[in-house]
Design an enzyme around this catalytic site. Structure first.
Site: not given
Length: 214
Positions: A124, A142
Site C-alpha cells: 500500500k 486502505d
C-alpha cells in the site's frame, strides 16, 4: 458485498468524481519522494492529520535520508512520539534511510519491488508513492477504499488485493491515475463507515447500497 457495477455506470461515477475534483491530492504533507515515503510509512494506524503534525518540524531538519540518519533513532522518536507505534516506526525510518543511502545513493527507487523491500514499507505504501510522486496508476487500498469498493460495487473484493485488482480491471483507463484518491476522499468525508452522508453523495443514485441514510 455489492456486485461489480457495469462499465457505463463506472464511467458515470468517475466522471462525476472528476468533475467535482479534477486533480485530487493526498493529504500527507511532504516535500520530496523521501519525505513522502516516510510520511506514508508513519501513517499506518494513524491519521494523516496526526502524521502531518508530527512531521512538520521533523521534515524541516531531516528531509533526506542522510539528514535523518544524522538525527538518529532517538531524535526521530522525539518528533513522532504522538503517533501510534512510534518506537517501531522510528526504527524503520532509520533502517530504510540507511538502505537508501547504502544501496540507492540516497534516492528513492521508482519500482514497487524495490520500495516494498524497505523496512516499514508494504504494498500500500509503495503504491501511494508510485502514484503520488511518479504518477503511476497504482491503487493503494486502505480501509476507506475497501469499504467504498464493496459498499458501492465500484470494486468489490474479499480482501485488499482483490479490491486492488477490481479497481485495475474495472475503472476506466482515463480515471486510473486518480482513482484511489477519489475513493479515499469519498470514503473519508462522504461514504463514512457508520453513518454515510448519502443525502449529499454525488453518486447516490448510482449506488446499490441498501442501508442508505436518506
Amino acid at each position: 458485498m455489492a456486485k461489480q457495477l457495469d462499465y457505463n455506470t463506472m464511467c458515470e461515477i468517475f466522471r462525476r468524481f472528476h468533475d467535482s475534483e479534477p486533480e485530487p491530492k493526498g493529504e500527507l504533507d511532504h516535500v520530496n519522494a523521501y519525505t513522502l515515503v516516510v510520511a506514508v510509512a508513519l501513517s499506518a494506524q494513524a491519521t494523516d492529520a496526526g502524521v502531518n503534525r508530527a512531521t512538520r518540524e521533523l521534515f524541516k531538519i531531516a528531509d533526506t535520508p542522510e539528514k535523518m540518519l544524522a538525527l538518529g533513532e532517538e531524535g526521530v522518536i522525539e518528533h513522532i512520539k504522538t503517533i501510534g507505534l512510534y518506537r517501531n516506526k522510528a526504527k524503520n525510518v532509520i533502517k530504510l534511510s540507511r538502505i537508501l543511502v547504502d544501496e540507492y545513493g540516497g534516492k528513492v527507487p521508482s519500482s514497487r519491488a524495490a520500495l516494498v523491500s524497505l523496512p516499514g514499507v508494504g504494498r500500500k505504501t509503495a503504491n501511494v508513492v508510485l502514484n503520488m510522486w511518479w504518477g503511476h496508476p497504482a491503487q493503494a487500498v486502505d480501509t476507506h477504499i475497501f469499504r467504498v469498493g464493496n459498499r458501492t460495487g465500484i470494486a468489490p473484493g474479499k480482501d485488499v488485493d482483490a479490491v486492488e485488482r477490481a479497481i485495475e480491471d474495472n475503472v476506466p483507463a482515463e480515471y486510473q491515475r486518480h482513482a484511489h484518491h477519489w475513493l479515499i476522499l469519498h470514503g473519508r468525508y462522504i461514504c463514512t463507515a457508520r453513518k454515510p452522508k448519502c443525502a449529499v453523495c454525488p453518486i447516490e443514485d448510482l449506488c446499490p447500497y441498501e442501508e442508505k441514510t436518506i
